[in-house]
Design an enzyme around this catalytic site. Structure first.
Site, PDB file in Angstrom:
ATOM      1  N   HIS A  93       0.839  -1.204   0.000  1.00  0.00           N
ATOM      2  CA  HIS A  93       0.000   0.000   0.000  1.00  0.00           C
ATOM      3  C   HIS A  93       0.873   1.253   0.000  1.00  0.00           C
ATOM      4  O   HIS A  93       2.023   1.224   0.415  1.00  0.00           O
ATOM      5  CB  HIS A  93      -0.861   0.057   1.271  1.00  0.00           C
ATOM      6  CG  HIS A  93      -2.009  -0.898   1.311  1.00  0.00           C
ATOM      7  ND1 HIS A  93      -2.248  -1.736   2.373  1.00  0.00           N
ATOM      8  CD2 HIS A  93      -3.015  -1.132   0.430  1.00  0.00           C
ATOM      9  CE1 HIS A  93      -3.346  -2.453   2.151  1.00  0.00           C
ATOM     10  NE2 HIS A  93      -3.829  -2.107   0.972  1.00  0.00           N
ATOM     11  N   CYS A 125      -2.569   0.312   9.689  1.00  0.00           N
ATOM     12  CA  CYS A 125      -3.588  -0.676   9.295  1.00  0.00           C
ATOM     13  C   CYS A 125      -4.510  -1.054  10.439  1.00  0.00           C
ATOM     14  O   CYS A 125      -5.653  -1.469  10.214  1.00  0.00           O
ATOM     15  CB  CYS A 125      -2.928  -1.970   8.828  1.00  0.00           C
ATOM     16  SG  CYS A 125      -1.347  -1.750   8.051  1.00  0.00           S
TER      17      CYS A 125
HETATM   18  C1  CIR Z   1      -3.458  -7.640   3.384  1.00  0.00           C
HETATM   19  O1  CIR Z   1      -2.643  -8.166   2.608  1.00  0.00           O
HETATM   20  O2  CIR Z   1      -4.476  -7.088   2.977  1.00  0.00           O
HETATM   21  C2  CIR Z   1      -3.186  -7.740   4.874  1.00  0.00           C
HETATM   22  N1  CIR Z   1      -2.492  -8.949   5.150  1.00  0.00           N
HETATM   23  C3  CIR Z   1      -2.403  -6.548   5.351  1.00  0.00           C
HETATM   24  C4  CIR Z   1      -3.151  -5.252   5.220  1.00  0.00           C
HETATM   25  C5  CIR Z   1      -2.386  -4.089   5.730  1.00  0.00           C
HETATM   26  N2  CIR Z   1      -3.190  -2.915   5.688  1.00  0.00           N
HETATM   27  C6  CIR Z   1      -2.730  -1.692   5.514  1.00  0.00           C
HETATM   28  O3  CIR Z   1      -1.547  -1.506   5.236  1.00  0.00           O
HETATM   29  N3  CIR Z   1      -3.578  -0.691   5.564  1.00  0.00           N
END
Ligand code: CIR
Length: 263
Positions: free
Chosen positions: A170, A257
């Site tokens: 991201h 996150c």
């Molecule tokens: C994913 O791959 O969607 C999750 N394992 C990690 C999401 C992390 N979210 C973020 O950076 N906002």
């Protein structure tokens, strides 16, 4: 909340406790299953630090049907004008939005929703005091960005589209807001020139994973284990709290996150 900057001065946060299914969470590279008991300890430290920073925290229970549901940031964009429900690009995460929707509806009078077919995840959105920066990534595509831009336009806000470096999950994997005008970023992202006009503090070499931090009122929450970057931030005058993140890191997750933050 006059006089406050709504891009980093908040009153509330939403978090969700990780559940047993976290071992099935998405990851770019498999470095082993996260240990739930360690992650729960880190998560409790994270929530306690948000409260220390002044947050009233809505703590949601685990959602076993969605292994990545602890990463609540990806489900919504919360602004003073209202909240926008996202449309994740990871198919296994689409259902998280419907689970978050009633919580958001109970807290925001004005709700919008990304209807698709485009996709967009909150991790690709950085709101500063002057604009909303959105990274095009493997999860967030031009159609999703265009749909968000139309909503924000109606609220008088400017969206600027940027590119997330290849191989980076991201936009905010590689940057975070430290105050209205200051951004913490990795060299590889800052080198793209997307932060022209901002003051940029760079993560130390080899400490790129420190870039996913959050500023919540007077505190900067960052992942533990990045001493050179922590020192740089403290030398720059920020009050830093280092929080264990080893287990979330196995799933490409960091400080931002784990919460939705708003006034
Ligand atoms: C994913 O791959 O969607 C999750 N394992 C990690 C999401 C992390 N979210 C973020 O950076 N906002």
């Amino acid at each position: 909340m006059s006089g406050k900057d709504p891009s980093w001065q908040f009153g509330r946060a939403i978090t969700r406790r990780p559940g047993k299914s976290i071992t099935g969470g998405l990851r770019a590279v498999d470095t082993g299953a996260p240990d739930l008991s360690v992650m729960l300890r880190h998560h409790a430290d994270y929530v306690a630090t948000l409260k220390e920073a002044g947050a009233e925290v809505t703590e949601l229970p685990p959602l076993e049907s969605h292994p990545d549901a602890v990463f609540v940031e990806d489900t919504a964009l919360c602004l003073p004008e209202g909240a926008i429900l996202m449309r994740p690009g990871a198919p296994s995460r689409l259902g998280e939005v419907a689970e978050m929707a009633p919580v958001i509806r109970s807290l925001f009078p004005e709700i919008r929703q990304i209807e698709g077919p485009g996709t967009i995840e909150g991790g690709d959105i950085l709101t500063t005091s002057r604009e909303v920066l959105v990274g095009q990534s493997a999860r967030t595509n031009p159609e999703g960005i265009a749909e968000l831009a139309a909503i924000l336009d109606g609220w008088g806000r400017t969206l600027r589209e940027v590119r997330v470096p290849d191989g980076v999950l991201h936009f905010k994997t590689d940057c975070s807001l430290l105050d209205g005008d200051t951004i913490l970023a990795t060299d590889r992202l800052a080198a793209s020139g997307c932060f022209e006009g901002y003051r940029v503090i760079r993560t130390a070499p080899g400490e790129e994973a420190a870039a996913n931090a959050i500023r919540f009122n007077d505190l900067v929450l960052m992942a533990a284990g990045f001493p050179a970057t922590a020192r740089t931030l403290r030398d720059a005058g920020y009050e830093v709290r280092e929080i264990g993140n080893t287990e979330c890191a196995k799933l490409d997750g960091g400080m931002s996150c784990l919460s939705l933050r708003f006034q």
